[in-house]
Design a protein around this motif. Structure first.
Motif, mmCIF file in Angstrom:
data_model
loop_
_atom_site.group_PDB
_atom_site.id
_atom_site.type_symbol
_atom_site.label_atom_id
_atom_site.label_comp_id
_atom_site.label_asym_id
_atom_site.label_seq_id
_atom_site.Cartn_x
_atom_site.Cartn_y
_atom_site.Cartn_z
ATOM 1 N N THR A 69 40.042 -6.963 64.914
ATOM 2 C CA THR A 69 40.249 -7.382 63.517
ATOM 3 C C THR A 69 40.015 -8.878 63.323
ATOM 4 O O THR A 69 39.792 -9.324 62.216
ATOM 5 N N VAL A 70 40.117 -9.652 64.395
ATOM 6 C CA VAL A 70 39.913 -11.113 64.230
ATOM 7 C C VAL A 70 38.537 -11.572 64.700
ATOM 8 O O VAL A 70 38.129 -12.701 64.424
ATOM 9 N N ALA A 71 37.807 -10.672 65.400
ATOM 10 C CA ALA A 71 36.496 -11.078 65.930
ATOM 11 C C ALA A 71 35.368 -10.579 65.037
ATOM 12 O O ALA A 71 34.790 -9.521 65.269
ATOM 13 N N THR A 72 35.094 -11.345 63.978
ATOM 14 C CA THR A 72 33.983 -10.987 63.080
ATOM 15 C C THR A 72 32.682 -10.980 63.880
ATOM 16 O O THR A 72 32.467 -11.887 64.692
ATOM 17 N N ARG A 73 31.867 -9.949 63.633
ATOM 18 C CA ARG A 73 30.624 -9.876 64.408
ATOM 19 C C ARG A 73 29.760 -11.120 64.158
ATOM 20 O O ARG A 73 29.551 -11.535 63.018
ATOM 21 N N GLY A 74 29.321 -11.736 65.215
ATOM 22 C CA GLY A 74 28.474 -12.939 65.112
ATOM 23 C C GLY A 74 29.269 -14.191 64.783
ATOM 24 O O GLY A 74 28.706 -15.266 64.542
ATOM 25 N N GLY A 75 30.615 -14.090 64.767
ATOM 26 C CA GLY A 75 31.448 -15.225 64.350
ATOM 27 C C GLY A 75 31.968 -16.092 65.500
ATOM 28 O O GLY A 75 31.590 -15.908 66.667
ATOM 29 N N ASP A 84 53.998 -7.513 67.128
ATOM 30 C CA ASP A 84 55.301 -6.863 67.087
ATOM 31 C C ASP A 84 55.488 -6.100 65.775
ATOM 32 O O ASP A 84 55.937 -4.963 65.766
ATOM 33 N N ILE A 85 55.131 -6.754 64.661
ATOM 34 C CA ILE A 85 55.391 -6.176 63.334
ATOM 35 C C ILE A 85 54.336 -5.124 62.986
ATOM 36 O O ILE A 85 54.638 -4.061 62.464
ATOM 37 N N ASN A 86 53.089 -5.449 63.315
ATOM 38 C CA ASN A 86 51.962 -4.623 62.915
ATOM 39 C C ASN A 86 51.882 -3.278 63.653
ATOM 40 O O ASN A 86 51.384 -2.289 63.127
ATOM 41 N N LYS A 87 52.378 -3.257 64.879
ATOM 42 C CA LYS A 87 52.381 -2.059 65.735
ATOM 43 C C LYS A 87 50.984 -1.613 66.173
ATOM 44 O O LYS A 87 50.824 -0.544 66.750
ATOM 45 N N MET A 88 49.943 -2.385 65.846
ATOM 46 C CA MET A 88 48.606 -2.050 66.374
ATOM 47 C C MET A 88 48.541 -2.522 67.814
ATOM 48 O O MET A 88 49.240 -3.450 68.211
ATOM 49 N N SER A 89 47.682 -1.908 68.624
ATOM 50 C CA SER A 89 47.575 -2.361 70.009
ATOM 51 C C SER A 89 46.808 -3.682 70.060
ATOM 52 O O SER A 89 46.036 -4.006 69.134
ATOM 53 N N ALA A 90 47.027 -4.441 71.128
ATOM 54 C CA ALA A 90 46.390 -5.757 71.240
ATOM 55 C C ALA A 90 44.866 -5.631 71.225
ATOM 56 O O ALA A 90 44.176 -6.419 70.567
ATOM 57 N N ASP A 91 44.317 -4.620 71.898
ATOM 58 C CA ASP A 91 42.848 -4.528 71.934
ATOM 59 C C ASP A 91 42.267 -4.203 70.560
ATOM 60 O O ASP A 91 41.171 -4.641 70.214
ATOM 61 N N LYS A 92 43.024 -3.459 69.716
ATOM 62 C CA LYS A 92 42.544 -3.186 68.339
ATOM 63 C C LYS A 92 42.618 -4.459 67.509
ATOM 64 O O LYS A 92 41.733 -4.747 66.702
ATOM 65 N N LEU A 93 43.700 -5.227 67.705
ATOM 66 C CA LEU A 93 43.837 -6.458 66.916
ATOM 67 C C LEU A 93 42.744 -7.475 67.268
ATOM 68 O O LEU A 93 42.328 -8.252 66.410
#
Ligand SMILES: NC(=O)c1ccc[n+]([C@@H]2O[C@H](COP(=O)([O-])OP(=O)(O)OC[C@H]3O[C@@H](n4cnc5c(N)ncnc54)[C@H](OP(=O)(O)O)[C@@H]3O)[C@@H](O)[C@H]2O)c1
Length: 269
Positions: free
Chosen positions: A229-235, A217-226
């Motif tokens: 941001t949380v899925a570190t490659r290989g994580g 809500d606050i960030n205004k980024m789309s859900a697929d972009k977010l």
């Protein structure tokens, strides 16, 4: 004070009733065959009335809004009962019944010119409903404002363009809380399966949902972009997301929305 007649006070009717009682802006008459007794005990105030059946209303009624919140299968009886009464023509007929088209009401109430179909949802109970509204073409602009205000007490209220969009909203925001609760339940059970106690699992999952939604809500980024941001490659998140993709989470949501939309369309027939 504007006058509301609410017919049917189950889960949805009650959620709306609570918002109107809290607002202190309306005089309410509520009809419900069983719950009228407990409602009378809970909410009795000077301007509110709780009755068992429509026949107790008399032969002539003068309300600003008649809100119909019965199950689709009970509508026939309600219309039959209301058909015996003379309703003042400045009254707006407001239905929250899934699927039922405005045409059904227009045919029944020939002297009335303002009809509204609304799709609210259960968070109305805490003033956070998503209310979608459509009116008949002839509806008066002031009545539209009045009905919009009526629903703003229970949450965010928007006008859609046509009844097909109300059926679509039924599948998304109307039925949506059910999908979300099921998702949360699955996530909580997964946490318990890992070894957490129930109360800890509940806190972790609820706070994760709340924080994620607030961030969106606050960030205004789309859900697929977010997601990225949380899925570190290989994580670790990526490992879990792979399972969501293998199990076709996007397809599941596409299919459930289609099934719910189809049901809303069929209920209208
Ligand atoms: N629940 C939701 O999240 C939701 C969301 C959006 C829209 N809606 C719509 O809202 C409507 C109601 O749903 P609900 O979940 O609130 O159903 P519900 O809990 O079953 O409530 C319907 C209420 O209407 C009462 N009723 C039955 N016949 C009546 C009559 N002739 N006069 C007055 N009251 C009568 C029922 O009493 P008895 O139980 O004693 O028969 C019951 O208390 C449905 O059409 C649904 O499509 C619901």
């Amino acid at each position: 004070m504007k006058k509301i007649l609410l017919i049917g006070c189950g889960h949805m009717g009650n959620a709306l009733l609570v918002s109107w009682i809290k607002s202190n802006q309306y005089s309410l008459t509520v009809v419900d065959p069983i719950k009228y007794k407990s409602l009378r005990l809970k909410y009795k105030r000077k301007n509110n009335k709780f009755i068992e059946s429509i026949s107790e209303l008399g032969k002539f009624i003068n309300f600003d809004f008649i809100v119909l919140a019965v199950r689709p299968s009970d509508l026939i009886n309600v219309l039959k009962e209301l058909g015996k009464i003379k309703i003042k023509n400045q009254c707006a007929i407001v239905s929250v019944i899934a699927g039922k088209k405005i045409g059904v009401f227009e045919k029944k109430f020939k002297n009335i010119s303002n009809f509204f179909r609304i799709m609210p949802n259960m968070p109305a109970l805490i003033g956070q409903s998503m209310n979608c509204i459509v009116s008949n073409k002839k509806a008066n602009i002031l009545k539209k404002k009045d009905v919009s205000k009526l629903f703003e007490y229970s949450g965010k209220t928007i006008f859609l363009q046509n009844e097909n969009q109300i059926d679509m909203a039924t599948a998304i925001s109307g039925s949506g809380p059910g999908f979300v609760f099921n998702l949360i339940d699955a996530f909580e059970k997964a946490a318990i399966n890992l070894g957490f106690k129930k109360n800890i699992a509940k806190t972790l999952v609820l706070e994760t949902f709340k924080g994620s939604i607030n961030l969106l809500d606050i960030n205004k980024m789309s859900a697929d972009k977010l997601v990225n941001t949380v899925a570190t490659r290989g994580g670790t998140t990526e490992a879990g997301l792979k399972i969501m993709n293998i199990n076709k989470i996007h397809k599941i949501f596409k299919d459930l929305a289609r099934a719910s939309y189809k049901k809303a369309k069929n209920q209208g027939k």
